[in-house]
Write a protein that holds these residues in place. Structure first.
Motif, mmCIF file in Angstrom:
data_model
loop_
_atom_site.group_PDB
_atom_site.id
_atom_site.type_symbol
_atom_site.label_atom_id
_atom_site.label_comp_id
_atom_site.label_asym_id
_atom_site.label_seq_id
_atom_site.Cartn_x
_atom_site.Cartn_y
_atom_site.Cartn_z
ATOM 1 N N GLU A 32 -32.963 -5.582 52.119
ATOM 2 C CA GLU A 32 -32.771 -4.788 50.834
ATOM 3 C C GLU A 32 -33.651 -3.876 50.349
ATOM 4 O O GLU A 32 -33.427 -2.670 49.705
ATOM 5 C CB GLU A 32 -32.588 -5.676 49.796
ATOM 6 C CG GLU A 32 -31.957 -5.417 48.548
ATOM 7 C CD GLU A 32 -30.907 -4.790 48.545
ATOM 8 O OE1 GLU A 32 -30.367 -3.996 47.496
ATOM 9 O OE2 GLU A 32 -29.708 -5.387 49.222
ATOM 10 N N ALA A 33 -34.986 -4.025 50.636
ATOM 11 C CA ALA A 33 -36.142 -3.239 49.976
ATOM 12 C C ALA A 33 -35.950 -1.818 50.747
ATOM 13 O O ALA A 33 -36.273 -0.939 50.132
ATOM 14 C CB ALA A 33 -37.169 -3.723 49.890
ATOM 15 N N LEU A 34 -35.765 -1.999 52.040
ATOM 16 C CA LEU A 34 -35.726 -0.835 53.072
ATOM 17 C C LEU A 34 -34.571 -0.097 52.446
ATOM 18 O O LEU A 34 -34.595 1.287 52.435
ATOM 19 C CB LEU A 34 -35.647 -1.409 54.375
ATOM 20 C CG LEU A 34 -35.497 -0.099 55.292
ATOM 21 C CD1 LEU A 34 -36.676 0.758 55.391
ATOM 22 C CD2 LEU A 34 -35.278 -0.810 56.915
ATOM 23 N N LYS A 35 -33.503 -0.713 52.401
ATOM 24 C CA LYS A 35 -31.997 0.089 52.079
ATOM 25 C C LYS A 35 -32.336 0.917 50.515
ATOM 26 O O LYS A 35 -32.079 2.012 50.536
ATOM 27 C CB LYS A 35 -30.973 -0.810 51.523
ATOM 28 C CG LYS A 35 -29.690 -0.290 51.227
ATOM 29 C CD LYS A 35 -28.486 -1.261 51.310
ATOM 30 C CE LYS A 35 -27.492 -0.518 50.537
ATOM 31 N NZ LYS A 35 -26.238 -1.610 50.422
ATOM 32 N N GLN A 36 -33.118 0.274 49.726
ATOM 33 C CA GLN A 36 -33.627 0.832 48.395
ATOM 34 C C GLN A 36 -34.562 2.131 48.614
ATOM 35 O O GLN A 36 -34.015 2.993 48.083
ATOM 36 C CB GLN A 36 -34.145 0.088 47.489
ATOM 37 C CG GLN A 36 -34.412 0.279 46.171
ATOM 38 C CD GLN A 36 -34.895 -0.699 44.948
ATOM 39 O OE1 GLN A 36 -34.867 -1.759 45.391
ATOM 40 N NE2 GLN A 36 -35.121 -0.133 43.893
ATOM 41 N N PHE A 37 -35.391 2.087 49.423
ATOM 42 C CA PHE A 37 -36.078 2.943 49.812
ATOM 43 C C PHE A 37 -35.467 4.270 50.289
ATOM 44 O O PHE A 37 -35.893 5.442 49.889
ATOM 45 C CB PHE A 37 -37.450 2.355 50.642
ATOM 46 C CG PHE A 37 -38.463 3.666 51.035
ATOM 47 C CD1 PHE A 37 -39.182 3.983 50.460
ATOM 48 C CD2 PHE A 37 -38.199 4.157 52.425
ATOM 49 C CE1 PHE A 37 -40.222 5.133 50.988
ATOM 50 C CE2 PHE A 37 -38.834 5.196 52.950
ATOM 51 C CZ PHE A 37 -39.978 5.665 52.219
ATOM 52 N N LEU A 38 -34.738 4.057 51.364
ATOM 53 C CA LEU A 38 -34.072 5.006 51.934
ATOM 54 C C LEU A 38 -33.139 5.748 50.981
ATOM 55 O O LEU A 38 -33.137 7.060 50.953
ATOM 56 C CB LEU A 38 -33.269 4.713 53.107
ATOM 57 C CG LEU A 38 -34.118 4.014 54.160
ATOM 58 C CD1 LEU A 38 -32.995 3.458 55.340
ATOM 59 C CD2 LEU A 38 -34.815 5.070 54.881
ATOM 60 N N GLU A 39 -32.579 5.023 50.018
ATOM 61 C CA GLU A 39 -31.677 5.667 48.993
ATOM 62 C C GLU A 39 -32.378 6.404 48.105
ATOM 63 O O GLU A 39 -32.004 7.482 47.876
ATOM 64 C CB GLU A 39 -30.645 4.538 48.203
ATOM 65 C CG GLU A 39 -29.903 4.989 47.288
ATOM 66 C CD GLU A 39 -28.627 5.634 47.907
ATOM 67 O OE1 GLU A 39 -28.119 6.517 47.426
ATOM 68 O OE2 GLU A 39 -28.337 5.410 49.239
ATOM 69 N N GLU A 40 -33.591 5.984 47.646
ATOM 70 C CA GLU A 40 -34.348 6.877 46.592
ATOM 71 C C GLU A 40 -35.090 7.902 47.540
ATOM 72 O O GLU A 40 -35.144 9.282 46.930
ATOM 73 C CB GLU A 40 -35.617 5.895 46.333
ATOM 74 C CG GLU A 40 -35.189 4.682 45.300
ATOM 75 C CD GLU A 40 -36.219 3.792 44.814
ATOM 76 O OE1 GLU A 40 -37.368 4.172 45.402
ATOM 77 O OE2 GLU A 40 -36.287 2.972 44.111
ATOM 78 N N SER A 41 -35.286 7.826 48.670
ATOM 79 C CA SER A 41 -35.732 9.281 49.507
ATOM 80 C C SER A 41 -34.759 10.283 49.675
ATOM 81 O O SER A 41 -34.976 11.506 49.462
ATOM 82 C CB SER A 41 -36.203 8.834 50.935
ATOM 83 O OG SER A 41 -37.352 7.659 50.828
ATOM 84 N N LYS A 42 -33.451 9.678 49.826
ATOM 85 C CA LYS A 42 -32.257 10.606 49.903
ATOM 86 C C LYS A 42 -32.162 11.239 48.683
ATOM 87 O O LYS A 42 -31.948 12.571 48.446
ATOM 88 C CB LYS A 42 -31.000 9.978 50.157
ATOM 89 C CG LYS A 42 -29.803 10.688 50.206
ATOM 90 C CD LYS A 42 -28.648 9.848 50.745
ATOM 91 C CE LYS A 42 -27.385 10.778 50.752
ATOM 92 N NZ LYS A 42 -26.178 9.932 51.373
ATOM 93 N N ASN A 43 -32.103 10.582 47.471
ATOM 94 C CA ASN A 43 -32.114 11.051 45.948
ATOM 95 C C ASN A 43 -33.059 11.999 45.820
ATOM 96 O O ASN A 43 -32.733 13.201 45.066
ATOM 97 C CB ASN A 43 -31.727 10.001 45.159
ATOM 98 C CG ASN A 43 -30.790 9.320 45.288
ATOM 99 O OD1 ASN A 43 -29.762 9.643 45.775
ATOM 100 N ND2 ASN A 43 -30.563 7.922 44.739
ATOM 101 N N GLN A 44 -34.286 11.626 46.233
ATOM 102 C CA GLN A 44 -35.409 12.546 45.678
ATOM 103 C C GLN A 44 -35.273 14.008 46.528
ATOM 104 O O GLN A 44 -35.628 15.270 46.095
ATOM 105 C CB GLN A 44 -36.804 12.069 46.216
ATOM 106 C CG GLN A 44 -37.992 12.798 45.856
ATOM 107 C CD GLN A 44 -38.084 13.180 44.494
ATOM 108 O OE1 GLN A 44 -37.779 12.346 43.925
ATOM 109 N NE2 GLN A 44 -38.440 14.368 44.220
#
Length: 244
Positions: A32-44
């Motif tokens: 779940e933490a990895l998924k959140q990190f990837l999503e935040e990176s995409k948004n950034q």
């Protein structure tokens, strides 16, 4: 005891290798933490791309004085100004002589021309004296006295772009007089930005034809504007629009 110990088989190395080949398992919390990190990176990344695009748009913008509606001033939007300025710049390169471009009552086009090519030789004829900030490039112009201009400007320009301040028959007729005064003998390129209602007059006065490109103003005027030329732009400017 000794025989029993000897009889106990050792684990095979192949078994150890097989165990090593098993993929590591992540806990649900880690996934779940990895998924959140990837999503935040995409948004950034998306934000950075939008910010870069915005910065590019801002760098393309040209600062002008505020519109004064009392003088019928309505500036063109960035896309229109860049499109017309690029066409004028292209036409100006067809001749090696200097001081060949003149803008009549269209400070937006003048400003974007100088932004595109600071070295280009272009004169602005304008009633609003706030544009005296452009120094020697500025010449005071009142369309009510269409020929009251310095004699040195007569028949001096190969590329002329005009934007009459009003959509009246009288205004276009007088600006047309000015354009003829400025035109260099031989081949001259005329560009006229004005309302669609002037199409017939533009044809009669200056033998101009409407292009497919539709100029737009930053203030979103209700009148439909057109760009007319006395030369066939080919595929540029949307080409000449055929009469229907």
């Amino acid at each position: 005891m000794e025989l029993e110990e000897m009889a106990t088989p050792k684990p095979r190395e192949e078994d150890e290798e097989e165990d090593d080949d098993d993929p590591p398992m992540l806990s649900s919390q880690t996934l779940e933490a990895l998924k959140q990190f990837l999503e935040e990176s995409k948004n950034q990344s998306a934000f950075n791309g939008q910010e870069e695009e915005q910065n590019q748009r801002e760098s393309d913008e040209v600062a002008l004085v505020a519109e004064d509606w009392r003088m019928s001033q309505f500036w063109y939007d960035r896309e229109t100004a860049w499109t017309v300025a690029e066409e004028v710049r292209r036409l100006s390169t067809r001749s090696s002589s200097s001081s060949e471009v003149v803008c009549i009552s269209c400070p937006t086009i003048y400003a974007y021309l100088k932004k595109s090519d600071p070295a280009i030789s272009v004169r602005l004829l304008e009633y609003d004296k706030r544009f005296e900030q452009y120094g020697e490039d500025f010449t005071f112009y009142d369309y009510n006295q269409p020929l009251e201009l310095p004699s040195m400007l007569k028949h001096s320009y190969q590329v002329i772009v005009a934007d009459p301040p009003y959509l009246s028959k009288e205004c276009l007729e007088k600006v047309a007089e000015t354009m003829k005064f400025l035109m260099r003998p031989g081949t001259s390129y005329l560009l006229l930005l004005t309302g669609d209602v002037q199409q017939e007059r533009a044809a009669v006065l200056l033998s101009l034809h409407p292009c497919g490109f539709r100029p737009q103003h930053s203030s979103k005027l209700g009148n439909e504007f057109r760009l007319f030329t006395n030369y066939d732009p080919g595929e540029r400017l949307g080409g000449w629009e055929q009469n229907k």
